[in-house]
Design a protein around this motif. Structure first.
Motif, PDB file in Angstrom:
ATOM      1  N   SER A 128       0.477   7.385   4.686  1.00 18.05           N
ATOM      2  CA  SER A 128      -0.860   7.376   5.263  1.00 18.05           C
ATOM      3  C   SER A 128      -1.912   7.902   4.281  1.00 18.05           C
ATOM      4  O   SER A 128      -3.099   7.608   4.427  1.00 18.05           O
ATOM      5  N   ASP A 129      -1.489   8.675   3.286  1.00 23.21           N
ATOM      6  CA  ASP A 129      -2.415   9.208   2.275  1.00 23.21           C
ATOM      7  C   ASP A 129      -2.610   8.162   1.182  1.00 23.21           C
ATOM      8  O   ASP A 129      -2.032   8.245   0.095  1.00 23.21           O
ATOM      9  N   VAL A 130      -3.439   7.164   1.485  1.00 23.96           N
ATOM     10  CA  VAL A 130      -3.611   6.018   0.584  1.00 23.96           C
ATOM     11  C   VAL A 130      -4.185   6.449  -0.761  1.00 23.96           C
ATOM     12  O   VAL A 130      -3.832   5.895  -1.808  1.00 23.96           O
ATOM     13  N   GLN A 143      -9.548  -1.893   1.155  1.00 22.73           N
ATOM     14  CA  GLN A 143      -8.377  -1.650   1.993  1.00 22.73           C
ATOM     15  C   GLN A 143      -8.759  -0.906   3.270  1.00 22.73           C
ATOM     16  O   GLN A 143      -8.190  -1.161   4.333  1.00 22.73           O
ATOM     17  N   LYS A 179      -9.129   2.382  -7.693  1.00 25.78           N
ATOM     18  CA  LYS A 179      -8.099   1.470  -7.199  1.00 25.78           C
ATOM     19  C   LYS A 179      -8.641   0.050  -7.053  1.00 25.78           C
ATOM     20  O   LYS A 179      -9.824  -0.152  -6.798  1.00 25.78           O
ATOM     21  N   PHE A 214      -8.001  -2.259   6.937  1.00 22.87           N
ATOM     22  CA  PHE A 214      -7.254  -1.495   7.930  1.00 22.87           C
ATOM     23  C   PHE A 214      -7.845  -1.651   9.330  1.00 22.87           C
ATOM     24  O   PHE A 214      -7.128  -1.553  10.322  1.00 22.87           O
ATOM     25  N   LYS A 260       6.444   0.225  -4.153  1.00 22.73           N
ATOM     26  CA  LYS A 260       5.901   0.258  -2.803  1.00 22.73           C
ATOM     27  C   LYS A 260       7.040   0.403  -1.801  1.00 22.73           C
ATOM     28  O   LYS A 260       8.171  -0.020  -2.035  1.00 22.73           O
ATOM     29  N   ILE A 304      -1.723   7.190  -3.918  1.00 22.69           N
ATOM     30  CA  ILE A 304      -0.748   6.249  -4.487  1.00 22.69           C
ATOM     31  C   ILE A 304      -0.688   6.399  -6.008  1.00 22.69           C
ATOM     32  O   ILE A 304      -1.679   6.730  -6.663  1.00 22.69           O
ATOM     33  N   VAL A 337       0.836  -1.202   0.000  1.00 22.72           N
ATOM     34  CA  VAL A 337       0.000   0.000   0.000  1.00 22.72           C
ATOM     35  C   VAL A 337       0.870   1.250   0.000  1.00 22.72           C
ATOM     36  O   VAL A 337       0.815   2.064  -0.916  1.00 22.72           O
ATOM     37  N   SER A 338       1.708   1.421   1.021  1.00 20.37           N
ATOM     38  CA  SER A 338       2.503   2.651   1.172  1.00 20.37           C
ATOM     39  C   SER A 338       3.486   2.836   0.015  1.00 20.37           C
ATOM     40  O   SER A 338       4.036   1.869  -0.515  1.00 20.37           O
ATOM     41  N   LEU A 354      -2.257  -2.814  -3.775  1.00 22.13           N
ATOM     42  CA  LEU A 354      -3.234  -1.771  -4.094  1.00 22.13           C
ATOM     43  C   LEU A 354      -2.664  -0.918  -5.217  1.00 22.13           C
ATOM     44  O   LEU A 354      -1.575  -0.352  -5.087  1.00 22.13           O
ATOM     45  N   PHE A 397      -9.866   0.639  -2.838  1.00 23.76           N
ATOM     46  CA  PHE A 397      -9.723   1.593  -1.733  1.00 23.76           C
ATOM     47  C   PHE A 397     -10.679   1.229  -0.606  1.00 23.76           C
ATOM     48  O   PHE A 397     -10.296   1.202   0.569  1.00 23.76           O
TER      49      PHE A 397
END
Length: 435
Positions: free
Chosen positions: A177-179, A280, A226, A284, A199, A182, A170-171, A214, A277
């Motif tokens: 943190s702002d998914v 995910q 996404k 989370f 990633k 991406i 993801v990151s 993602l 999104f």
């Protein structure tokens, strides 16, 4: 299965299938309460049954026999053998307690996953519980819920048995943190997705067999463009950068991953295209509850060891523990840990009843991150110079637990989510129409 723990797990499943799994907590009558001493009340009985504790006892034996004796060695090496450890956990039935039985799971509710997450906190470092959590509650929940039969059999089943190690992609360098921001793209070509991008902070990355990725699969709005894709890590075009030790977490296995025209079949998508999104965000919540649960035992252990150390260590003619500032502080920290447990158990109870617990899960994550920093910092202070050596557990968790306020959504992201549910976020200004 080979492990001696599995018969216990199988008996637990048999018992659970014969009655409702979750029993709401009811107060005991005044008569029974008066006749029971506090020592007979098992911690966590608000959501845990005897089967939960039996499962935890079985996992504890595996940890004591096959994991903790080797943690110092793995710390020194900078990596733990994920396939070996996961296979032992998979053989014992611990990697799929909430997953469907037809794919090798136990089909139990999420409270059992939380019980195991708590017990994983008995491992003498922060990295390995996190790595196991990626496998059980971060990379596989969406797959188990929304994936097709094909992808479940190809990726979920071997993850449950411990034959495959998973990671979560993801990151990114420009989007942690702002998914929604991406940049990794997966473009359809023929019957494949062609993936380009990269990633960052990928736990299990160097040992993983597949990634729950993602990626942007269209040019639509960022919350609707996404998709989650099962990506084999041996696919052509994947490059792994030098391992990055998260804040010095020596036994962690964290990689930066690059994708250069990586081809995967379009059938490897999880659920519907464009829903990644949303999937995910749901995933989370499991991650955040897991993180809170896995921190409980270490926090309790740190406080207990600090009590023992300050009772034996003397300064100015008396034990350090005798100072009111010390024993009062430890009492406050112990109280905070109990409050975290209560919040977590309430959140889990609501979750398994089908409620939206986004707000409460975010509160759990926020508080456990901050409390972990407070406990390790204040307790380390009472250890003096000894606390800043590699010889004591407090030093290791002082290092490892700083991640809890960053990974899985930083504290500020948790606060933002909570504010959304409180309806206190400032509204964006309305644009005036052009004349």
């Amino acid at each position: 299965m080979a492990s001696s723990a599995f018969p216990v797990v199988r008996n637990i499943v048999r018992k659970c299938c014969s009655r409702p799994i979750y029993q709401p907590f009811r107060l005991k009558s005044s008569t029974s309460a008066a006749s029971s001493s506090s020592s007979e009340i098992r911690p966590g009985e608000t959501i845990y049954t005897d089967e939960h504790f039996q499962l935890r006892d079985s996992l504890r034996k595996v940890i004591e026999k096959d994991i903790n004796p080797h943690v110092d060695e793995w710390e020194a090496a900078g990596q733990f053998p994920a396939h070996e450890v996961f296979k032992k956990l998979g053989d014992a039935g611990f990697l799929g307690v909430t997953k469907p039985t037809e794919y090798g799971g136990l089909g139990l509710d999420f409270s059992y996953s939380i019980a195991l997450a708590e017990e994983l906190g008995g491992i003498n470092c922060g990295a390995i519980p996190m790595a196991v959590g990626v496998q059980t509650d971060m990379a596989t929940p969406a797959l188990a819920t929304f994936g097709s039969d094909r992808v479940k059999r190809e990726f979920l089943t071997p993850s449950i048995t411990g034959d495959k190690v998973s990671c979560l992609g993801v990151s990114e360098v420009g989007g942690g943190s702002d998914v929604a921001s991406i940049q990794t793209k997966a473009v359809k070509k023929g019957g494949d997705y062609v993936i380009n991008g990269g990633k960052m902070w990928t736990t299990n990355g160097f040992q993983a067999d597949w990634m729950c990725l993602l990626a942007n699969t269209s040019d639509g709005p960022p919350h609707m463009n996404k998709s989650l894709i099962c990506l084999p890590m041996d696919a052509k075009g994947i490059t792994l950068a030098k391992r990055i030790d998260k804040l010095g977490m020596r036994s962690s296995d964290t990689a930066q991953v690059f994708f250069d025209d990586v081809h995967v079949p379009q059938e490897y998508i999880i659920g519907e295209e464009g829903m990644g999104f949303t999937y995910q965000m749901v995933q989370f919540q499991c991650e955040r509850m897991f993180a809170a649960a896995a921190a409980i035992l270490p926090l309790q252990a740190i406080i207990k060891e600090t009590i023992e150390y300050t009772r034996s260590r003397k300064a100015f003619g008396q034990p350090i523990l005798n100072n009111q500032s010390v024993h009062f502080t430890l009492a406050e920290l112990e109280t905070e840990v109990e409050l975290i447990k209560s919040l977590l158990y309430r959140t889990v109870a609501l979750y398994i009843q089908g409620n939206d617990v986004t707000k409460l899960a975010s509160m759990c994550k926020l508080k456990v991150g901050r409390l972990s920093r407070e406990v390790t910092d204040k307790c380390l202070q009472y250890w003096g110079g000894m606390g800043f050596t590699n010889d004591v557990l407090i030093s290791r968790f002082y290092r490892d637990f700083r991640l809890l306020s960053i990974g899985g959504g930083a504290d500020e992201v948790m606060l933002n989510i909570i504010c959304k549910y409180m309806d206190t976020l400032p509204k964006p200004p309305k644009l005036k129409p052009k004349a």
